[in-house]
Design an enzyme around this catalytic site. Structure first.
Site, PDB file in Angstrom:
ATOM      1  CE1 TYR A 143      -3.027  -3.049   0.455  1.00  0.00           C
ATOM      2  CE2 TYR A 143      -3.452  -2.024   2.835  1.00  0.00           C
ATOM      3  CZ  TYR A 143      -3.836  -3.276   1.702  1.00  0.00           C
ATOM      4  OH  TYR A 143      -4.676  -4.202   1.983  1.00  0.00           O
TER       5      TYR A 143
ATOM      6  CG  HIS B  25      -0.646  -8.909   0.949  1.00  0.00           C
ATOM      7  ND1 HIS B  25      -0.254  -7.366   1.018  1.00  0.00           N
ATOM      8  CD2 HIS B  25      -1.884  -8.949   0.464  1.00  0.00           C
ATOM      9  CE1 HIS B  25      -1.438  -6.728   0.332  1.00  0.00           C
ATOM     10  NE2 HIS B  25      -2.351  -7.877   0.417  1.00  0.00           N
TER      11      HIS B  25
END
Length: 263
Positions: free
Chosen positions: A41, A103
């Site tokens: 991000y 992730h």
């Protein structure tokens, strides 16, 4: 090994795309206690700064906030796991992160070497809990066998148009929360007939209905993203909306399965 079960609030804050620390500080002021970010991000420093401001202003105590981040798929070799986690902690301004996820189980992910590296981070105090994200049922089972630390959470896409119930059942069976992201179907929930009709019945927004529906499911928590104060408040307040069994069944019965964020 950290055997303490991770307890997460029904609604946390997904931070993908948030680039202003003031949003994080406002969220904490409003009562959010679960902040979810990731290396990919590129805003861990933003989240860390917002948290630091809230702590300095005595808005919240550090121990009351669960901060989660995720190691991206290109950094899942053991040395990279440790290096990038240290970098994440520096950006977050923390000595320890509460929850650290794999992730996605792709690219450099090798369960036989990646997962022991996460266990080492728990042993060394760099993270309190290990999570997985975007795994299949079989991948979760393999991770459970290989990890010393119990899986603390599994984060997956979950919303009215995509309902991976097998993953929720697995999470319930093993006693960890399923953390559902994109609860508003990528902004499309207002076009879902079943959700719109339930919203009209309750004089509520489709967004509130989607969050209430998710929050009502045992073992499922959700992390909608919001950046404006009004939306932050509305997402928290949605959990007070009580849907009846007929409402939930209507949404549960939606047949379209549209994964918005496949690999």
């Amino acid at each position: 090994m950290n055997a303490t079960r991770l307890e997460l609030p029904s609604v946390g804050l997904g931070t993908m795309g948030i680039d202003d620390p003031a949003v994080i500080e406002t969220a904490l002021e409003l009562g959010y206690r679960h902040l979810d970010t990731a290396q990919i991000y590129e805003n861990e420093a933003v989240v860390g700064e917002g948290l630091a401001r809230a702590l300095e202003a005595d808005v919240v105590e550090r121990d009351d906030v669960t901060v989660a981040t995720k190691v991206w798929a290109d950094s899942l070799a053991p040395d990279d796991v440790r290096r990038t986690t240290a970098e994440s902690l520096e950006r977050l301004g923390l000595e320890t992160v509460d929850l650290l996820y794999v992730h996605r189980p792709i690219e450099t992910y090798d369960p036989e070497t990646t997962l022991p590296a996460f266990d080492d981070l728990v042993a060394d105090g760099l993270t309190r809990h290990v999570g997985v994200s975007n795994f299949t049922v079989d991948e979760v089972e393999r991770a459970r066998r290989l990890l010393d630390a119990p899986i603390a959470a599994h984060q997956v896409e979950y919303h009215p148009l995509f309902q991976p119930e097998d993953l929720l059942e697995q999470a319930r069976e093993h006693g960890f929360p399923l953390v559902g992201y994109s609860p508003l179907s990528g902004g499309r929930v207002g076009d879902v007939e079943e959700v719109v009709e339930v919203a009209a019945k309750h004089d509520a927004t489709p967004e509130a209905v989607a969050i209430a529906w998710l929050a009502s499911k045992e073992g499922l928590v959700t992390i909608p993203k919001a950046s404006g104060r009004a939306h932050l408040e509305a997402n928290l307040e949605a959990i007070a909306l009580e849907l009846d069994s007929e409402d939930s069944a209507r949404i549960d019965g939606i047949e379209r399965e549209k994964e918005l964020f496949p690999e």
